[in-house]
Design a protein around this motif. Structure first.
Motif, PDB file in Angstrom:
ATOM      1  N   ALA A 161      13.686   7.128  27.542  1.00  0.00           N
ATOM      2  CA  ALA A 161      13.874   7.686  26.196  1.00  0.00           C
ATOM      3  C   ALA A 161      15.318   7.525  25.743  1.00  0.00           C
ATOM      4  CB  ALA A 161      13.469   9.157  26.188  1.00  0.00           C
ATOM      5  N   ARG A 162      16.265   7.716  26.650  1.00  0.00           N
ATOM      6  CA  ARG A 162      17.684   7.570  26.289  1.00  0.00           C
ATOM      7  C   ARG A 162      18.021   6.109  25.984  1.00  0.00           C
ATOM      8  NH1 ARG A 162      20.780   8.906  30.697  1.00  0.00           N
ATOM      9  NH2 ARG A 162      19.082   9.662  32.015  1.00  0.00           N
ATOM     10  N   ILE A 163      17.448   5.192  26.745  1.00  0.00           N
ATOM     11  CA  ILE A 163      17.691   3.768  26.469  1.00  0.00           C
ATOM     12  C   ILE A 163      17.110   3.392  25.121  1.00  0.00           C
ATOM     13  CG2 ILE A 163      17.114   1.417  27.190  1.00  0.00           C
ATOM     14  CD1 ILE A 163      17.202   2.434  30.098  1.00  0.00           C
ATOM     15  N   ALA A 164      15.893   3.870  24.836  1.00  0.00           N
ATOM     16  CA  ALA A 164      15.245   3.545  23.563  1.00  0.00           C
ATOM     17  C   ALA A 164      16.023   4.092  22.377  1.00  0.00           C
ATOM     18  CB  ALA A 164      13.821   4.109  23.560  1.00  0.00           C
ATOM     19  N   ALA A 165      16.736   5.209  22.576  1.00  0.00           N
ATOM     20  CA  ALA A 165      17.491   5.827  21.481  1.00  0.00           C
ATOM     21  C   ALA A 165      18.825   5.131  21.216  1.00  0.00           C
ATOM     22  CB  ALA A 165      17.732   7.306  21.791  1.00  0.00           C
TER      23      ALA A 165
ATOM     24  N   GLU B 224      22.989  -2.823  19.908  1.00  0.00           N
ATOM     25  CA  GLU B 224      24.245  -3.365  20.415  1.00  0.00           C
ATOM     26  C   GLU B 224      24.665  -2.735  21.749  1.00  0.00           C
ATOM     27  OE1 GLU B 224      23.818  -2.163  17.341  1.00  0.00           O
ATOM     28  OE2 GLU B 224      23.677  -4.105  16.303  1.00  0.00           O
ATOM     29  N   GLU B 225      24.336  -1.458  21.953  1.00  0.00           N
ATOM     30  CA  GLU B 225      24.825  -0.780  23.152  1.00  0.00           C
ATOM     31  C   GLU B 225      23.813  -0.691  24.281  1.00  0.00           C
ATOM     32  OE1 GLU B 225      25.744   3.346  22.669  1.00  0.00           O
ATOM     33  OE2 GLU B 225      23.937   3.776  21.503  1.00  0.00           O
ATOM     34  N   ARG B 226      22.539  -0.804  23.964  1.00  0.00           N
ATOM     35  CA  ARG B 226      21.540  -0.599  25.012  1.00  0.00           C
ATOM     36  C   ARG B 226      21.438  -1.830  25.923  1.00  0.00           C
ATOM     37  NH1 ARG B 226      16.329  -0.790  20.992  1.00  0.00           N
ATOM     38  NH2 ARG B 226      15.913  -3.044  21.102  1.00  0.00           N
TER      39      ARG B 226
ATOM     40  N   VAL C 215      10.054   3.918  32.613  1.00  0.00           N
ATOM     41  CA  VAL C 215      10.913   3.330  31.581  1.00  0.00           C
ATOM     42  C   VAL C 215      10.099   2.419  30.674  1.00  0.00           C
ATOM     43  CG1 VAL C 215      12.808   1.707  31.169  1.00  0.00           C
ATOM     44  CG2 VAL C 215      13.056   3.503  32.891  1.00  0.00           C
ATOM     45  N   VAL C 216       9.242   1.588  31.265  1.00  0.00           N
ATOM     46  CA  VAL C 216       8.394   0.684  30.473  1.00  0.00           C
ATOM     47  C   VAL C 216       7.554   1.484  29.476  1.00  0.00           C
ATOM     48  CG1 VAL C 216       6.415  -0.888  30.569  1.00  0.00           C
ATOM     49  CG2 VAL C 216       8.307  -1.157  32.194  1.00  0.00           C
ATOM     50  N   THR C 217       6.973   2.575  29.935  1.00  0.00           N
ATOM     51  CA  THR C 217       6.123   3.399  29.068  1.00  0.00           C
ATOM     52  C   THR C 217       6.905   3.942  27.881  1.00  0.00           C
ATOM     53  OG1 THR C 217       4.708   4.035  30.937  1.00  0.00           O
ATOM     54  CG2 THR C 217       4.677   5.466  28.999  1.00  0.00           C
TER      55      THR C 217
ATOM     56  N   ILE D 157       9.627  -0.829  21.431  1.00  0.00           N
ATOM     57  CA  ILE D 157      10.426  -1.882  22.067  1.00  0.00           C
ATOM     58  C   ILE D 157       9.523  -2.679  22.997  1.00  0.00           C
ATOM     59  CG2 ILE D 157      12.383  -2.336  23.605  1.00  0.00           C
ATOM     60  CD1 ILE D 157      13.587   0.327  22.584  1.00  0.00           C
ATOM     61  N   ARG D 158       9.458  -3.969  22.790  1.00  0.00           N
ATOM     62  CA  ARG D 158       8.535  -4.804  23.562  1.00  0.00           C
ATOM     63  C   ARG D 158       9.095  -5.115  24.949  1.00  0.00           C
ATOM     64  NH1 ARG D 158       8.161  -9.925  19.953  1.00  0.00           N
ATOM     65  NH2 ARG D 158      10.417  -9.495  20.017  1.00  0.00           N
ATOM     66  N   VAL D 159       8.184  -5.062  25.924  1.00  0.00           N
ATOM     67  CA  VAL D 159       8.505  -5.435  27.305  1.00  0.00           C
ATOM     68  C   VAL D 159       7.553  -6.569  27.702  1.00  0.00           C
ATOM     69  CG1 VAL D 159       8.574  -4.644  29.711  1.00  0.00           C
ATOM     70  CG2 VAL D 159       9.225  -3.054  27.869  1.00  0.00           C
ATOM     71  N   PRO D 160       8.065  -7.758  27.990  1.00  0.00           N
ATOM     72  CA  PRO D 160       9.464  -8.100  28.274  1.00  0.00           C
ATOM     73  C   PRO D 160      10.227  -8.750  27.115  1.00  0.00           C
ATOM     74  CG  PRO D 160       8.077  -9.885  29.008  1.00  0.00           C
ATOM     75  CD  PRO D 160       7.152  -8.851  28.405  1.00  0.00           C
ATOM     76  N   GLU D 161       9.590  -8.956  25.964  1.00  0.00           N
ATOM     77  CA  GLU D 161      10.224  -9.760  24.923  1.00  0.00           C
ATOM     78  C   GLU D 161      11.576  -9.196  24.487  1.00  0.00           C
ATOM     79  OE1 GLU D 161       5.787 -10.348  24.729  1.00  0.00           O
ATOM     80  OE2 GLU D 161       7.163  -8.631  24.883  1.00  0.00           O
ATOM     81  N   ASP D 162      11.666  -7.874  24.319  1.00  0.00           N
ATOM     82  CA  ASP D 162      12.929  -7.255  23.905  1.00  0.00           C
ATOM     83  C   ASP D 162      13.773  -6.837  25.117  1.00  0.00           C
ATOM     84  OD1 ASP D 162      12.179  -7.501  21.210  1.00  0.00           O
ATOM     85  OD2 ASP D 162      11.071  -5.594  21.305  1.00  0.00           O
ATOM     86  N   ILE D 163      13.138  -6.217  26.091  1.00  0.00           N
ATOM     87  CA  ILE D 163      13.848  -5.776  27.303  1.00  0.00           C
ATOM     88  C   ILE D 163      12.956  -6.036  28.521  1.00  0.00           C
ATOM     89  CG2 ILE D 163      14.922  -3.854  28.540  1.00  0.00           C
ATOM     90  CD1 ILE D 163      15.500  -2.485  25.946  1.00  0.00           C
TER      91      ILE D 163
END
Length: 364
Positions: free
Chosen positions: A237-241, A245-247, A262-264, A271-277
């Motif tokens: 949740a903190r990463i998604a927020a 630029e910073e994540r 984290v994936v959930t 946020i797409r996994v894996p396309e975005d992260i």
């Protein structure tokens, strides 16, 4: 004239000896040291055992020898498939040697672990395999002072001279981080907790080595507070927020359960996994292999660790204490790419290519 014992009770070793026409010592050797008995004689004894339905009394034998043909295995958590794999490997290896495996689960509680070790001693096991997250020096020394050899599994003791079998956790962290870097990630988020735990510290060391080898790649530490899923939920949740630029643009969870949580959270935030992260785990927990986004991870070879631990224990039991040399067996790690880092098409292709070869094994 051959004396035949009365059968007012279940068949005993005396009945077996009388039926086979051999001495009690010969029956004992067939049960405990078959290599000392001629094949034809051993066959007669086994036929008598089968005909009578005789079952050796392990408790009586323990009173005489001081030990049973049993091995104790204390694991820290059966919620992680790494430890259930250890149980499977150790049980198969023990069975091949005619031993029974007794398993207890401490749930990462040192007090419970102490109780389990005491229980193992009370059952007169021949030795103990300890899959703990810590060295547990006082507990192990107490068992050894009572004549019980202890072999560490998945933990390399740092202040106790004992045999151990471990996976190369530094290599695991290095392999996982290198994979993310090769996928184009330049800000690696390391979601972890409990740096006091040996696997955590060593996986982070491997990650740092990979980052150091690639100029322009940075590490972003994300403290999950705990290595269980709730910690991953909070970290995700903190990463998604964070702003784009910073994540992190790639995430390595020190455990698969953290990474899966984290994936959930990332997907819930759009946020797409894996396309975005892209996200990878590090301990090959089978619970994370399925789901909407199967998780990339690194092999831990739990079954091999369990089997090698039994091998080490038997070697220690068969050698005089004065001449036994403790050793550590280290198993290698290999990446298993899945959809969370490479997408479905490449994951399917990788699966069709077959799983990694047998673990590299070294000794120290």
């Amino acid at each position: 004239m051959v004396h035949v014992p009365r059968r007012d009770a279940p068949p005993s070793v005396h009945h077996v000896a009388a039926r086979a026409g051999v001495s009690l010592a010969t029956v004992s050797n067939v049960l405990n040291h078959p290599e000392r008995v001629a094949d034809a004689t051993a066959a007669r004894v086994r036929d008598a055992i089968a005909a009578l339905g005789y079952t050796p009394n392990r408790n009586a034998r323990a009173l005489v020898s001081g030990r049973t043909r049993s091995i104790g295995l204390v694991v820290t958590s059966l919620r992680n498939s790494l430890f259930t794999d250890m149980v499977s490997g150790a049980q198969a290896a023990a069975r091949e040697r005619g031993d029974t495996l007794i398993v207890t689960n401490s749930d990462d509680d040192l007090d419970a672990q102490a109780e389990h070790l005491a229980f193992m001693e009370s059952t007169r096991v021949s030795g103990i395999l300890l899959a703990s997250m810590t060295t547990s020096r006082a507990q192990v020394e107490a068992a050894r002072q009572h004549g019980l050899p202890v072999v560490y599994v998945n933990h390399e003791p740092e202040d106790v001279d004992a045999c151990a079998v471990v996976v190369d956790n530094e290599q695991a962290g290095y392999v996982a981080a290198t994979h993310l870097i090769e996928e184009g990630c330049r800000r690696i988020g390391f979601v972890s907790a409990r740096p006091d735990l040996q696997p955590v510290a060593r996986r982070r060391a491997g990650l740092l080595r990979a980052v150091a080898e690639h100029p322009g790649v940075a590490l972003v530490d994300v403290d999950a507070g705990d290595i269980d899923p709730p910690g991953g939920t909070d970290a995700g949740a903190r990463i998604a927020a964070m702003s784009v630029e910073e994540r992190p643009d790639g995430v390595l969870g020190v455990t698969d359960l953290l990474a899966m949580a984290v994936v959930t959270e990332l997907r819930a935030a759009g946020i797409r996994v894996p396309e975005d992260i892209p996200v990878t785990g590090c301990d090959h927990n089978s619970i994370a292999w399925g789901g909407a986004v199967p998780l990339t991870s690194v092999t831990q070879h739990g079954e091999d660790m369990g089997a090698v631990a039994v091998e080490l224990l038997h070697a220690e039991l068969s050698e005089p204490a004065s001449s036994h040399v403790h050793r550590t067996v280290v198993l290698g790690s290999e990446l298993v790419p899945r959809e969370s880092t490479v997408g479905r098409a490449r994951a399917v292709a990788a699966a069709r290519a077959g799983r990694p070869s047998d673990p590299r094994r070294t000794e120290a």
